[in-house]
Design an enzyme around this catalytic site. Structure first.
Site, short mmCIF file in Angstrom:
data_model
loop_
_atom_site.label_atom_id
_atom_site.label_comp_id
_atom_site.label_asym_id
_atom_site.label_seq_id
_atom_site.Cartn_x
_atom_site.Cartn_y
_atom_site.Cartn_z
CG HIS A 208 -1.94 1.03 1.28
ND1 HIS A 208 -1.69 2.35 1.55
CD2 HIS A 208 -3.28 0.95 1.04
CE1 HIS A 208 -2.82 3.04 1.50
NE2 HIS A 208 -3.80 2.21 1.18
CB CYS A 246 -4.88 3.62 -2.13
SG CYS A 246 -6.03 4.68 -1.26
CG HIS A 275 -7.48 0.44 -1.13
ND1 HIS A 275 -6.75 0.78 -0.01
CD2 HIS A 275 -7.66 -0.91 -1.07
CE1 HIS A 275 -6.50 -0.32 0.70
NE2 HIS A 275 -7.03 -1.35 0.08
CG ASP A 320 -9.97 3.47 0.76
OD1 ASP A 320 -10.14 2.89 1.83
OD2 ASP A 320 -8.87 3.92 0.41
CG HIS A 321 -10.76 6.19 3.85
ND1 HIS A 321 -9.70 7.03 3.87
CD2 HIS A 321 -10.28 4.95 4.11
CE1 HIS A 321 -8.61 6.35 4.15
NE2 HIS A 321 -8.93 5.08 4.29
CE1 TYR A 334 -11.67 1.07 5.63
CE2 TYR A 334 -10.54 2.67 7.03
CZ TYR A 334 -10.55 1.84 5.93
OH TYR A 334 -9.46 1.75 5.11
C1 DNO Z 1 -6.35 3.22 5.34
C2 DNO Z 1 -5.79 2.00 4.77
C3 DNO Z 1 -4.38 1.74 5.21
C4 DNO Z 1 -3.91 0.39 4.71
C5 DNO Z 1 -2.52 0.04 5.15
C6 DNO Z 1 -2.05 -1.21 4.48
O1 DNO Z 1 -7.51 3.39 5.32
O2 DNO Z 1 -5.91 2.00 3.41
O3 DNO Z 1 -4.35 1.77 6.60
O4 DNO Z 1 -4.75 -0.59 5.19
O5 DNO Z 1 -1.62 1.05 4.87
O6 DNO Z 1 -1.08 -1.82 5.25
#
Ligand code: DNO
Length: 369
Positions: A208, A246, A275, A320-321, A334
């Protein structure tokens, strides 16, 4: 295998969201999970993994993607003790393999994982969102850690484990000799040890990116842009050494053209996990996390999904978020509702892109790249 839609879940007793709620989001087949009670460096035992399998089974979700098996600081720093922690990581991989895990997401960020200066920033529509303003966190990591821990309301947040945050000074001291080049070397060392096991277990590693994609508190960060992505995939030449892309993390630096990066690295099969989310730039080094909809932020989600479609992406995607909407209380970024809207929107874009291609190119929908 077609693209699979996943949804991140923090585990029984550790997430206010129920699997039965996730089951009602159309098109979600995969739970993106982890053993959140484990500290980086500990072996994940088969019995512990089996419990998660038992929880997911009644709903028909697969457990193909783990986010994350966190990497111990000694590995990132390159201490002699790293070999034992790498052994533990490998044992965890062998245990995960028994449960059919296909992708492990991890990061190589020093000290912190992702960082925000406001977890509940009010938006004009009455919702709240994660927010970042570079100037607010110039040189006080302790204040940042205190703020984040205070706002987690007892919930686990990977990278912000209270046990590690209590050792913040020690951690900063440990990383003091670690230059960017040293971090690259340590990543290479780690991946070289892992790759034969990835082959044996058929598990793909998906690093990531650093979030936000620039240095913070003088700590080195090495996954921030196209050039770094190239260096990562070339660090160890294996189909098992790949990326989590991401869009929001990488996209918070406007020089990163996300659809172009998806075409380039996705086209070469290096993206194992996607993501997908939007962000809105509000100034240099400032952004807020917008709804997924293209029109609400600075990224074009249609172009991003089209790029995934056109390169024949067959990996895992997750929204994602999300913002906190409809009075939901929960883990910042989340919650259930806005991420569910995100998943539906991404699935809608995908269906439209696919049908459009089928109409133009015939039944297999082969893309006109
Ligand atoms: C945040 C996530 C990160 C991700 C880590 C992977 O929302 O995308 O915390 O899980 O960086 O290790």
């Amino acid at each position: 295998m077609p693209m699979q839609m996943g949804f991140r879940w923090y585990g029984e007793g550790n997430d206010s969201i129920k699997l039965s709620d996730i089951k009602q989001i159309p098109g979600v087949t995969s739970i993106v999970w982890a053993l959140h009670h484990k500290q980086p460096g500990e072996v994940w035992e088969k019995e512990e993994i089996a419990q998660v399998q038992k929880q997911l089974e009644p709903y028909g979700f697969n457990m193909d993607v783990v986010e994350s098996v966190n990497v111990h600081d000694d590995i990132k720093v390159g201490l002699p003790t790293r070999d034992q922690y790498i052994e533990n990581y490998i044992q965890t991989m062998r245990n995960l393999k028994e449960f059919g895990v296909k992708v492990i997401c991890y990061n190589f960020m020093p000290v912190f994982d992702w960082t925000r200066t406001d977890l509940f920033h009010p938006l004009p529509d009455g919702s709240t969102a994660l927010f970042y303003e570079k100037d607010l966190i110039q040189d006080d990591p302790r204040a940042m850690a205190d703020y984040i821990l205070k706002n987690l309301n007892g919930m686990t947040f990977p990278g912000w484990e209270p046990e590690r945050m209590a050792r913040l000074d020690e951690l900063f001291e440990m990383y003091r000799p670690v230059t960017k080049e040293k971090l690259w070397e340590n990543l290479k060392y780690f991946l070289e040890k892992l790759m034969p096991v990835c082959h044996e277990c058929d598990i793909k590693m998906a690093i990531h990116m650093d979030d936000p994609p620039w240095d913070i508190f003088g700590l080195p960060r090495i996954y921030t842009c196209r050039e770094n992505m190239r260096r990562i995939v070339e660090l160890v030449d294996s189909p098992y050494n790949g990326l989590t892309l991401c869009s929001g993390s990488l996209g918070s630096s406007p020089c990163n053209d996300i659809p172009a990066l998806v075409r380039e690295f996705g086209g070469e099969g290096h993206i194992h996990f996607a993501h997908v989310r939007n962000i809105k730039f509000t100034g240099p080094g400032r952004f807020e996390e917008a709804a997924h909809l293209s029109g609400d932020g600075s990224l074009d989600l249609y172009e991003i999904m089209k790029a995934y479609y056109d390169v024949g992406f067959e990996g895992y995607i997750r929204p994602d978020h999300g913002r906190m909407i409809w009075d939901e209380k929960g883990r910042a970024g989340y919650g259930l509702y806005d991420r569910a809207l995100g998943a539906s929107y991404l699935n809608g874009l995908w269906e439209a892109i696919q049908k459009n291609n089928i109409q133009r190119n015939g039944q297999n929908g082969a893309a006109a790249v």
